[in-house]
Design an enzyme around this catalytic site. Structure first.
Site, PDB file in Angstrom:
ATOM      1  N   GLY A 210       0.834  -1.204   0.000  1.00 35.32           N
ATOM      2  CA  GLY A 210       0.000   0.000   0.000  1.00 35.32           C
ATOM      3  C   GLY A 210       0.859   1.241   0.000  1.00 35.32           C
ATOM      4  O   GLY A 210       2.079   1.161  -0.189  1.00 35.32           O
ATOM      5  N   ASN A 211       0.256   2.388   0.202  1.00 34.90           N
ATOM      6  CA  ASN A 211       1.020   3.636   0.300  1.00 34.90           C
ATOM      7  C   ASN A 211       0.372   4.531   1.349  1.00 34.90           C
ATOM      8  O   ASN A 211      -0.650   4.183   1.940  1.00 34.90           O
ATOM      9  CB  ASN A 211       1.133   4.321  -1.066  1.00 34.90           C
ATOM     10  CG  ASN A 211      -0.227   4.627  -1.657  1.00 34.90           C
ATOM     11  OD1 ASN A 211      -1.001   5.376  -1.082  1.00 34.90           O
ATOM     12  ND2 ASN A 211      -0.539   4.023  -2.799  1.00 34.90           N
TER      13      ASN A 211
END
Ligand code: CTP
Length: 400
Positions: A210-211
């Protein structure tokens, strides 16, 4: 400027226990700058005191048609005539029936009969009463007349009955009021698609890549677009933020899911605001079972590139496209390159290092007409200011 600022809202409060929740609504609307005139029915005063609303709105509470500040024949229609929106919350079964029948036997029914402003009703009643053929027919009549009648929530009612009949929460009512007031705004009649948040690319059933995107900016843009009248589709990666009311929310996890949701949403879009932080890579395949540790052995993930979602829409010239670029270096040159490469009409650039996790943000706006900037400010006001800038460019684009 907040869409509620300076708006004249007539708030009709009827006799239901849900009247206590409307005190919060009256306060929120007033704090946002609206002028709120509360009309209480006789029954409403048995649940909440007029002094509560008077204190929260800073205006006299109205009730008796014969004791209005503006006396004489015009007094009883004046409120409706000057209102920007008339809200009835909670709307009881009895009140809905009387409005549907076109009665004008007290100040609230008279105001509704006399107004040309949009009317919003928030039913609250026992589930059996809401489901009764009479109420169903009355609600259908009101909707047919162009009134907005909100669906009640399902859940536990005050008298411990469970069912559909609870008045929606104050923030839901506020969102519905904003959407109604926005109808005559600059985005009235346009479909705006906004992507927000980051994507999650699964590694196995419990892990993902993810980020750090929170989705805050995209959600704030969606709320503002709704306030300006747009029909908004918000395509969101996983986030814990409460979605804005009166926007269509499509939840996705991966870049590929976002791509397919986008394809559906842009079919009749007028504008796309591509604010999502789409993962550039994904594991070639997600393991079906949780990957186990194997002694000291490391783990190598094989990543394949995700499609560039907005670049894939570059030949779709029928809607206005806005992209984002968070850069750590060479802000202008990198953003300008993306504007061209991705076939965007406009790109919004910011310094990733200075803004991630910070309460404030400064934005640089680039289109083929040149470069402009929005000064550093809290993210919530930055989103509203940015959307106003986007709208100005969209209006110019429409002329071409
Ligand atoms: N974007 C997209 N699809 C992707 C990646 C990005 O549609 N797979 C969009 C983003 O939503 C944003 C714009 O493209 O509006 C720029 O995103 P950014 O991550 O800055 O661009 P990249 O092309 O991924 O460039 P970089 O090499 O800097 O990561």
């Amino acid at each position: 400027m907040d869409i509620l600022d300076g708006k004249k809202i007539v708030l009709g409060v009827c006799g239901s226990i849900a009247a206590y929740k409307v005190a919060q609504l009256a306060r929120d609307l007033t704090l946002a700058g609206a002028q709120v005139d509360v009309i209480m029915t006789e029954a409403a005063t048995r649940f909440v005191g007029a002094a509560t609303f008077q204190a929260l709105t800073g205006r006299p509470v109205l009730g008796d048609m014969w004791a209005l500040p503006e006396n004489g024949a015009v007094g009883h229609v004046a409120l409706g005539a000057r209102a920007d929106v008339v809200v009835v919350a909670p709307a009881t079964a009895n009140r809905i029936a009387r409005i549907a029948a076109g009665m004008s036997d007290d100040l609230l029914t008279t105001t509704i009969l006399a107004t040309r402003a949009p009317v919003l009703l928030a039913p609250a009643m026992n589930p059996q009463m809401y489901a009764s053929p009479a109420t169903v027919a009355n609600v259908a009549t009101l909707r047919g007349r162009g009134y907005t009648v909100l669906e009640p929530d399902e859940g536990r009612m005050a008298e411990h009955v469970v069912g559909k009949g609870r008045m929606p929460e104050p923030h839901t009512l506020e969102g519905a009021i904003r959407a109604l007031l926005g109808r005559s705004g600059p985005l009235g009649g346009y479909h705006v698609v906004i992507t927000a948040g980051g994507t999650h690319e699964p590694i196995d059933p419990v892990r993902y890549i993810g980020n750090r995107s929170s989705g805050q900016m995209g959600y704030a843009l969606a709320a503002r677009a709704r306030d300006l009248g747009a029909r908004v589709t918000l395509i969101s990666g996983p986030t814990a933020i409460t979605p804005p009311v009166a926007v269509t929310l499509v939840r996705v996890e991966t870049a590929l899911e976002m791509q397919s949701a986008l394809a559906d949403a842009v079919a009749d879009a007028d504008m796309l605001i591509m604010n999502a932080a789409v993962a550039d890579f994904r594991p070639i395949e997600a393991a079906e079972q949780k990957i186990k540790k194997r002694g000291d052995a490391g783990l190598t993930l094989h990543l394949v590139p995700n499609p560039d979602l907005v670049a894939g829409l570059a030949d779709r010239r029928e809607f206005f496209k806005v992209g984002f670029a968070a850069e750590t270096n060479d802000l202008l040159a990198n953003a300008q390159g993306k504007l061209e490469r991705k076939g965007l009409d406009m790109i919004v650039a910011n310094d990733a290092v200075l803004s991630i996790g910070q309460p404030e943000i400064a934005l640089t706006l680039i289109d083929r007409g040149g470069v402009a900037s929005l000064p550093q400010q809290p993210k919530a006001t930055a989103a509203a200011a940015l959307l106003d800038q986007i709208v100005a460019r969209f209006q110019r684009w429409l002329l071409h």
